[in-house]
Design an enzyme around this catalytic site. Structure first.
Site, PDB file in Angstrom:
ATOM      1  N   GLU A   1      57.685  25.144  66.032  1.00 16.64           N
ATOM      2  CA  GLU A   1      58.614  24.114  65.526  1.00 16.64           C
ATOM      3  C   GLU A   1      57.836  22.943  64.926  1.00 16.64           C
ATOM      4  OE1 GLU A   1      62.496  24.137  68.282  1.00 16.64           O
ATOM      5  OE2 GLU A   1      60.612  24.093  69.391  1.00 16.64           O
TER       6      GLU A   1
ATOM      7  N   GLN B   1      44.246   2.604  46.445  1.00 18.54           N
ATOM      8  CA  GLN B   1      43.745   2.578  47.824  1.00 18.54           C
ATOM      9  C   GLN B   1      44.709   3.329  48.762  1.00 18.54           C
ATOM     10  OE1 GLN B   1      41.440  -0.751  49.471  1.00 18.54           O
ATOM     11  NE2 GLN B   1      43.264  -1.254  50.637  1.00 18.54           N
TER      12      GLN B   1
ATOM     13  N   TYR C   1      41.176   1.625  36.982  1.00 14.43           N
ATOM     14  CA  TYR C   1      41.413   1.485  38.420  1.00 14.43           C
ATOM     15  C   TYR C   1      42.458   0.410  38.714  1.00 14.43           C
ATOM     16  CZ  TYR C   1      40.862   0.526  43.345  1.00 14.43           C
ATOM     17  OH  TYR C   1      41.125   0.341  44.678  1.00 14.43           O
TER      18      TYR C   1
ATOM     19  N   SER D   1      61.420  23.424  79.765  1.00 12.35           N
ATOM     20  CA  SER D   1      62.373  22.323  79.717  1.00 12.35           C
ATOM     21  C   SER D   1      62.297  21.549  81.021  1.00 12.35           C
ATOM     22  CB  SER D   1      63.787  22.868  79.526  1.00 12.35           C
ATOM     23  OG  SER D   1      64.739  21.916  79.935  1.00 12.35           O
TER      24      SER D   1
ATOM     25  N   LYS E   1      64.041  27.917  80.487  1.00 13.31           N
ATOM     26  CA  LYS E   1      63.686  27.796  79.075  1.00 13.31           C
ATOM     27  C   LYS E   1      62.205  28.052  78.787  1.00 13.31           C
ATOM     28  CE  LYS E   1      65.685  26.365  75.984  1.00 13.31           C
ATOM     29  NZ  LYS E   1      66.455  25.369  75.315  1.00 13.31           N
TER      30      LYS E   1
ATOM     31  N   ASN F   1      60.273  27.294  75.215  1.00 15.45           N
ATOM     32  CA  ASN F   1      60.548  26.792  73.866  1.00 15.45           C
ATOM     33  C   ASN F   1      59.343  26.941  72.944  1.00 15.45           C
ATOM     34  OD1 ASN F   1      63.113  25.948  74.671  1.00 15.45           O
ATOM     35  ND2 ASN F   1      62.309  23.992  75.413  1.00 15.45           N
TER      36      ASN F   1
ATOM     37  N   HIS G   1      69.494  37.727  53.383  1.00 13.96           N
ATOM     38  CA  HIS G   1      70.593  36.866  53.850  1.00 13.96           C
ATOM     39  C   HIS G   1      70.657  36.830  55.380  1.00 13.96           C
ATOM     40  CE1 HIS G   1      72.102  37.214  49.660  1.00 13.96           C
ATOM     41  NE2 HIS G   1      71.733  38.479  49.815  1.00 13.96           N
TER      42      HIS G   1
HETATM   43  N1  ARG Z   1      38.959   0.243  48.972  1.00 10.75           N
HETATM   44  C1  ARG Z   1      39.111   0.494  47.587  1.00 10.75           C
HETATM   45  C2  ARG Z   1      39.966   1.737  47.370  1.00 10.75           C
HETATM   46  O1  ARG Z   1      40.098   2.486  48.261  1.00 10.75           O
HETATM   47  C3  ARG Z   1      37.788   0.691  46.945  1.00 10.75           C
HETATM   48  C4  ARG Z   1      37.747   0.348  45.493  1.00 10.75           C
HETATM   49  C5  ARG Z   1      37.925  -1.093  45.333  1.00 10.75           C
HETATM   50  N2  ARG Z   1      37.800  -1.486  43.987  1.00 10.75           N
HETATM   51  C6  ARG Z   1      38.245  -2.654  43.522  1.00 10.75           C
HETATM   52  N3  ARG Z   1      38.085  -2.909  42.281  1.00 10.75           N
HETATM   53  N4  ARG Z   1      38.896  -3.493  44.279  1.00 10.75           N
HETATM   54  O2  ARG Z   1      40.516   1.964  46.340  1.00 10.75           O
END
Ligand code: ARG
Length: 465
Positions: free
Chosen positions: A299, A331, A326, A286, A292, A294, A165
């Site tokens: 930090e 991305q 995907y 400072s 000072k 720091n 504490h």
């Molecule tokens: N620049 C894309 C990413 O980072 C690569 C893959 C792109 N694939 C696609 N089907 N558009 O995810």
């Protein structure tokens, strides 16, 4: 084909489209500004894919040699000429490398993307990149651990107050405090090693989502790129980013640990505590207040922890609703992963520097460890050894502490007959028990702060490194 100067005309999906991409969208869609960091691993993975195609007889030996030497030339150029990347047209690093390849060797270069998609390509690149980064992080963690051990060794006998504490609780060896952080970082290293095992799996050969129809030897590609194994499901392999999330999770724990260390150092460097004086090398002054000094270094480490936690939350949120396989949302993983790696490595490096420059004011720390009744528990334990039940001993010592506070003295400054008036069992040997040395020495079980134990743990920690 001549390279057109407009990003909207140089995209990778010509046939299906008749119209142009909106300029604003093209910019929005573009990741080359940041995923160029995958350049070197993208080329390496492309060379391995080229060998795979040659093995599958999709490329002749001559074609694959031509592609590979062009890729090598692209890699060399990229590593020596930063202006190579000042290219406004490529959507991402994968299209950049392919465009350079076609620029150099024409139609043969167009064969490289056979049996491959940017989906398995980016997953492969990111894993390769992260694997290298994890190796750097492991070394950086180690050097902070070394800093802690050196600091402990420089003040092997010194005591500091231990707090709960943030109130003075019981004295501990300063080396014990150092080793507490050593242990946290040891677990962090284990976590990173564990993450590395799951990162080091090859997705290439998964193509867009369904797997490739070319007889590419995926195991050979894995061996060539130093992967421990290959992915077992193409849908999973192109759409899984849990390796990024695990990395951000492990990095978040490192940052949380560094942040607590930073907080201790900041606090102990105040005039109020006065245990540390920060070296000029890692402090700032400072512009207004001449006196000072720091602790900006610590930090910033504390502050950057929040930034890494943010990346973890961002990655989790990005992935949670994505249907297989995907999606372009993914991305967004790159900047989070890159910045997490950069931040954790820079924070570890600065922390190591702070530790190398830190010295404990032993006199001040031991003074603090001997004032404020940090030996009250020791007195209760003394009474227990004399046969008193612990609860009663606790109560008795509580009353003795009130008495000592009223008189403005420490427990060891009370007279024996004074002490005896609280419990007749107290004898002359109580004063030895109340000493700082004795208070430390009694904590002699494994994990305790007794000097013998801590010396053993220091040795063990040194061996572990
Ligand atoms: N620049 C894309 C990413 O980072 C690569 C893959 C792109 N694939 C696609 N089907 N558009 O995810």
């Amino acid at each position: 084909m001549a390279i057109m100067s407009d990003a909207r005309k140089t995209n990778l999906w010509g046939g299906r489209f008749t119209g142009e991409t909106d300029r604003g969208f093209a910019d929005y869609n573009r990741s080359f500004g940041f995923d160029r960091r995958l350049f070197a691993v993208d080329v390496r993975a492309s060379i391995a894919h080229c060998d795979g195609l040659a093995g599958a007889r999709e490329l002749t030996g001559a074609e694959s040699n031509e592609i590979k030497s062009a890729l090598q030339a692209i890699l060399d150029r990229g590593q020596t000429d930063a202006s190579y990347f000042d290219e406004p047209n490529s959507e991402d690093v994968h299209s950049f490398v392919e465009a350079r390849l076609v620029e150099m060797i024409g139609d043969v270069g167009r064969k490289l993307h056979t049996g491959r998609s940017r989906n398995d390509q980016v997953a492969t690149d990111l894993r390769l990149w992260l694997r290298d980064e994890l190796d750097r992080t492991a070394l950086a963690l180690r050097s902070v651990q070394e800093g802690l051990l050196d600091l402990a060794a420089a003040h092997a006998e010194a005591a500091i107050p231990g707090y709960t504490h943030l109130q003075r609780a019981q004295p501990v060896l300063f080396a014990h405090w150092c080793l507490a952080y050593f242990e946290m970082l040891a677990r962090d290293r284990e976590r990173f090693a564990d993450v590395r095992g799951r990162v080091n799996v090859l997705p290439l050969g998964s193509a867009a989502l369904a797997g490739t129809s070319y007889p590419i030897d995926r195991d050979a590609a894995a061996r060539a790129l130093g992967f421990d194994g290959i992915s077992r499901n193409s849908l999973d392999a192109v759409s899984d980013r849990d390796f990024c999330i695990e990395f951000a999770g492990a990095a978040s724990l490192v940052m949380m640990h560094l942040s607590r260390l930073a907080e201790d150092i900041i606090l102990y460097s105040t005039t109020e505590f006065g245990f540390f004086e920060l070296s000029d090398a890692v402090a700032t002054g400072s512009s207004l207040m001449p006196q000072k000094k720091n602790p900006d270094s610590m930090e910033l480490v504390r502050g950057k922890a929040g930034r890494v936690f943010g990346h973890l939350a961002a990655l989790l949120a990005t992935m949670k609703g994505l249907p297989l396989a995907y999606n372009k949302d993914m991305q967004e993983d790159k900047e989070a992963v890159f910045d997490t790696a950069d931040t954790v490595n820079a924070s570890l490096a600065v922390t190591a520097t702070v530790l190398r420059n830190l010295r404990l004011n032993e006199a001040r720390a031991s003074e603090a460890a001997s004032h404020g009744y940090l030996n009250a528990t020791e007195l209760a334990d003394y009474l227990v050894r004399k046969g008193m039940p612990f609860r009663e001993a606790h109560e008795t010592v509580g009353r003795i502490v009130v008495h000592a506070i009223e008189r403005g003295v420490e427990l060891s400054e009370l007279r024996l007959d004074d002490l005896k008036s609280f419990s007749a069992g107290i004898e002359q040997d109580v004063f030895a028990s109340l000493s700082l040395e004795q208070t430390l020495a009694t904590k002699s079980q494994t994990g305790g702060t007794a000097p013998g134990r801590v010396a053993e743990e220091l040795k063990r920690a040194g061996k572990q490194l």
